[in-house]
Design a protein around this motif. Structure first.
Motif, PDB file in Angstrom:
ATOM      1  N   GLU A 114       0.823  -1.205   0.000  1.00 11.94           N
ATOM      2  CA  GLU A 114       0.000   0.000   0.000  1.00 11.94           C
ATOM      3  C   GLU A 114       0.859   1.258   0.000  1.00 11.94           C
ATOM      4  O   GLU A 114       0.563   2.232  -0.692  1.00 11.94           O
ATOM      5  N   GLU A 115       1.932   1.248   0.784  1.00 16.36           N
ATOM      6  CA  GLU A 115       2.798   2.422   0.874  1.00 16.36           C
ATOM      7  C   GLU A 115       3.488   2.720  -0.454  1.00 16.36           C
ATOM      8  O   GLU A 115       3.759   3.876  -0.771  1.00 16.36           O
ATOM      9  N   PHE A 116       3.768   1.665  -1.234  1.00 13.14           N
ATOM     10  CA  PHE A 116       4.375   1.873  -2.542  1.00 13.14           C
ATOM     11  C   PHE A 116       3.469   2.747  -3.409  1.00 13.14           C
ATOM     12  O   PHE A 116       3.936   3.692  -4.055  1.00 13.14           O
ATOM     13  N   GLY A 117       2.181   2.424  -3.429  1.00 13.09           N
ATOM     14  CA  GLY A 117       1.236   3.196  -4.229  1.00 13.09           C
ATOM     15  C   GLY A 117       1.167   4.647  -3.787  1.00 13.09           C
ATOM     16  O   GLY A 117       1.090   5.560  -4.608  1.00 13.09           O
ATOM     17  N   GLU A 118       1.202   4.865  -2.484  1.00 11.97           N
ATOM     18  CA  GLU A 118       1.120   6.226  -1.950  1.00 11.97           C
ATOM     19  C   GLU A 118       2.351   7.047  -2.336  1.00 11.97           C
ATOM     20  O   GLU A 118       2.240   8.232  -2.670  1.00 11.97           O
ATOM     21  N   LYS A 119       3.523   6.442  -2.275  1.00  9.03           N
ATOM     22  CA  LYS A 119       4.769   7.150  -2.614  1.00  9.03           C
ATOM     23  C   LYS A 119       4.899   7.368  -4.120  1.00  9.03           C
ATOM     24  O   LYS A 119       5.476   8.362  -4.561  1.00  9.03           O
ATOM     25  N   TYR A 120       4.370   6.451  -4.896  1.00  6.61           N
ATOM     26  CA  TYR A 120       4.507   6.515  -6.353  1.00  6.61           C
ATOM     27  C   TYR A 120       3.664   7.641  -6.940  1.00  6.61           C
ATOM     28  O   TYR A 120       4.116   8.348  -7.851  1.00  6.61           O
ATOM     29  N   ARG A 121       2.457   7.838  -6.433  1.00  9.08           N
ATOM     30  CA  ARG A 121       1.573   8.856  -6.980  1.00  9.08           C
ATOM     31  C   ARG A 121       2.182  10.246  -6.819  1.00  9.08           C
ATOM     32  O   ARG A 121       2.560  10.653  -5.726  1.00  9.08           O
ATOM     33  N   GLY A 122       2.259  10.965  -7.931  1.00  5.55           N
ATOM     34  CA  GLY A 122       2.790  12.313  -7.905  1.00  5.55           C
ATOM     35  C   GLY A 122       4.307  12.392  -7.899  1.00  5.55           C
ATOM     36  O   GLY A 122       4.873  13.492  -7.839  1.00  5.55           O
ATOM     37  N   SER A 123       4.971  11.264  -7.985  1.00  8.18           N
ATOM     38  CA  SER A 123       6.435  11.245  -7.940  1.00  8.18           C
ATOM     39  C   SER A 123       7.037  11.495  -9.325  1.00  8.18           C
ATOM     40  O   SER A 123       6.350  11.464 -10.345  1.00  8.18           O
ATOM     41  N   ASP A 124       8.354  11.746  -9.348  1.00  2.00           N
ATOM     42  CA  ASP A 124       9.063  11.893 -10.626  1.00  2.00           C
ATOM     43  C   ASP A 124       8.985  10.600 -11.431  1.00  2.00           C
ATOM     44  O   ASP A 124       8.930  10.622 -12.667  1.00  2.00           O
ATOM     45  N   GLU A 125       8.962   9.478 -10.725  1.00  2.00           N
ATOM     46  CA  GLU A 125       8.873   8.172 -11.383  1.00  2.00           C
ATOM     47  C   GLU A 125       7.540   8.026 -12.100  1.00  2.00           C
ATOM     48  O   GLU A 125       7.474   7.537 -13.231  1.00  2.00           O
ATOM     49  N   GLU A 126       6.460   8.468 -11.462  1.00  2.37           N
ATOM     50  CA  GLU A 126       5.148   8.411 -12.102  1.00  2.37           C
ATOM     51  C   GLU A 126       5.123   9.318 -13.331  1.00  2.37           C
ATOM     52  O   GLU A 126       4.563   8.941 -14.372  1.00  2.37           O
ATOM     53  N   MET A 127       5.732  10.504 -13.211  1.00  2.00           N
ATOM     54  CA  MET A 127       5.771  11.430 -14.342  1.00  2.00           C
ATOM     55  C   MET A 127       6.499  10.803 -15.533  1.00  2.00           C
ATOM     56  O   MET A 127       6.055  10.909 -16.684  1.00  2.00           O
ATOM     57  N   LYS A 128       7.616  10.145 -15.262  1.00  2.00           N
ATOM     58  CA  LYS A 128       8.370   9.485 -16.317  1.00  2.00           C
ATOM     59  C   LYS A 128       7.536   8.400 -16.984  1.00  2.00           C
ATOM     60  O   LYS A 128       7.506   8.285 -18.219  1.00  2.00           O
ATOM     61  N   ASP A 129       6.828   7.608 -16.178  1.00  2.00           N
ATOM     62  CA  ASP A 129       5.989   6.537 -16.720  1.00  2.00           C
ATOM     63  C   ASP A 129       4.809   7.104 -17.507  1.00  2.00           C
ATOM     64  O   ASP A 129       4.389   6.524 -18.515  1.00  2.00           O
ATOM     65  N   LEU A 130       4.267   8.230 -17.038  1.00  2.00           N
ATOM     66  CA  LEU A 130       3.139   8.860 -17.730  1.00  2.00           C
ATOM     67  C   LEU A 130       3.560   9.343 -19.122  1.00  2.00           C
ATOM     68  O   LEU A 130       2.857   9.119 -20.108  1.00  2.00           O
ATOM     69  N   LYS A 131       4.709   9.987 -19.200  1.00  2.00           N
ATOM     70  CA  LYS A 131       5.220  10.457 -20.503  1.00  2.00           C
ATOM     71  C   LYS A 131       5.443   9.278 -21.451  1.00  2.00           C
ATOM     72  O   LYS A 131       5.078   9.335 -22.632  1.00  2.00           O
ATOM     73  N   LYS A 132       6.052   8.223 -20.921  1.00  2.00           N
ATOM     74  CA  LYS A 132       6.345   7.051 -21.741  1.00  2.00           C
ATOM     75  C   LYS A 132       5.053   6.415 -22.241  1.00  2.00           C
ATOM     76  O   LYS A 132       4.951   6.026 -23.415  1.00  2.00           O
ATOM     77  N   ALA A 133       4.051   6.303 -21.372  1.00  2.35           N
ATOM     78  CA  ALA A 133       2.773   5.702 -21.756  1.00  2.35           C
ATOM     79  C   ALA A 133       2.071   6.567 -22.802  1.00  2.35           C
ATOM     80  O   ALA A 133       1.461   6.047 -23.744  1.00  2.35           O
ATOM     81  N   TYR A 134       2.158   7.874 -22.652  1.00  3.35           N
ATOM     82  CA  TYR A 134       1.537   8.793 -23.614  1.00  3.35           C
ATOM     83  C   TYR A 134       2.157   8.635 -25.000  1.00  3.35           C
ATOM     84  O   TYR A 134       1.457   8.550 -26.010  1.00  3.35           O
ATOM     85  N   LEU A 135       3.476   8.569 -25.035  1.00  2.31           N
ATOM     86  CA  LEU A 135       4.182   8.459 -26.320  1.00  2.31           C
ATOM     87  C   LEU A 135       3.939   7.109 -26.987  1.00  2.31           C
ATOM     88  O   LEU A 135       3.677   7.035 -28.188  1.00  2.31           O
ATOM     89  N   SER A 136       4.034   6.037 -26.206  1.00  2.00           N
ATOM     90  CA  SER A 136       3.900   4.698 -26.789  1.00  2.00           C
ATOM     91  C   SER A 136       2.475   4.420 -27.255  1.00  2.00           C
ATOM     92  O   SER A 136       2.264   3.667 -28.204  1.00  2.00           O
ATOM     93  N   SER A 137       1.481   5.025 -26.597  1.00  7.54           N
ATOM     94  CA  SER A 137       0.078   4.807 -26.974  1.00  7.54           C
ATOM     95  C   SER A 137      -0.435   5.879 -27.914  1.00  7.54           C
ATOM     96  O   SER A 137      -1.591   5.839 -28.336  1.00  7.54           O
TER      97      SER A 137
END
Length: 258
Positions: A114-137
């Motif tokens: 559960e704590e992983f999800g809380e730390k991941y949201r809004g993080s630089d890591e999430e931003m990187k994954d969001l950009k990658k998902a946007y480009l690939s899709s």
């Protein structure tokens, strides 16, 4: 029956096993394990924040299967050389992937998940994954929501705002799938997501899930007992169906590669 690579394409939107785990092709075994650990936390069946338990479980099982292939030096080398996997050797349909996870990461608790999800949201890591998902899709929001870890339908507007700002700043290209998405398609996606969330909430009530960690642990234990009963029932059915069979020996040999 779909192959492993076909299932990866369908569920993770890529048939590249390294992309499924989220690492480069030259990743070390340590990096592979870290990548598996990261993604498995997001799709672990014990994560109560997942609104679609069945989909999360399928992702977790497929992710674990992919990792088991890449963690095996011989199977990884075969995949690197041919781009294919030995289906007969890699399917492992009867394997308990949750137990496989616990053997690899014995110290990980439900609270850690559960704590992983809380730390991941809004993080630089999430931003990187969001950009990658946007480009690939190419801007397909349904695929983005299905790809970025730990997100729910409630994150869609947040993601959309971030992406619009990045497009405006010239950091991302403007794809029609994103900027010109059909309103009906978006509404249908939102309706389905809300329905799944309501079903998840109802299931939590059935499990009498409280807000504290002890309630979570109790719910997890209850689910594990239910899975064990299902397994016993399945074995009993097999025994009843095949136990008295006089046929012997293994069927067929090793499947040829595609």
């Amino acid at each position: 029956m779909p192959s492993l690579l076909q299932n990866c394409e369908k569920i993770f939107h890529t048939d590249n096993l390294y992309e499924v785990i989220g690492v480069e092709k030259d990743a070390s075994q340590k990096e592979l394990k870290k990548g598996y650990h990261r993604k498995a936390l997001a799709f672990h069946p014990d994560r109560v924040l997942n609104t679609d338990k069945e989909a999360a479980t399928k992702k977790f099982q497929l992710l674990s299967q992919v990792y088991s292939i890449l963690a095996d030096e011989a199977r990884r080398r075969e995949y690197d050389d041919t781009g294919e996997v030995d289906e007969e050797a890699s399917v492992d349909q009867d394997r308990d992937w949750t137990e496989y996870w616990r053997l690899l990461f014995p110290k990980v608790t439900a609270k850690d998940i559960e704590e992983f999800g809380e730390k991941y949201r809004g993080s630089d890591e999430e931003m990187k994954d969001l950009k990658k998902a946007y480009l690939s899709s190419e801007g397909d929001m349904a695929t983005i929501l299905d790809t970025v870890l730990c997100c729910t339908y409630e994150d869609e507007e947040r993601f959309a705002k971030v992406l619009r700002d990045l497009i405006k700043d010239g950091q991302l290209p403007a794809f029609d799938k994103f900027s010109k998405e059909n309103i009906k398609k978006k509404s249908a996606r939102l309706k389905k997501a809300k329905q799944e969330a309501a079903e998840a909430e109802e299931e939590a009530k059935k499990l009498k899930l409280g807000d504290d960690y002890n309630s979570l642990a109790a719910a997890i234990a209850q689910r594990q007992k239910a899975r064990a009963r299902q397994a016993d029932d399945f074995l009993s059915q097999l025994e009843a169906k095949y136990g008295s069979s006089s046929t012997g020996g293994k069927k067929g040999g090793k499947k040829s590669k595609r």
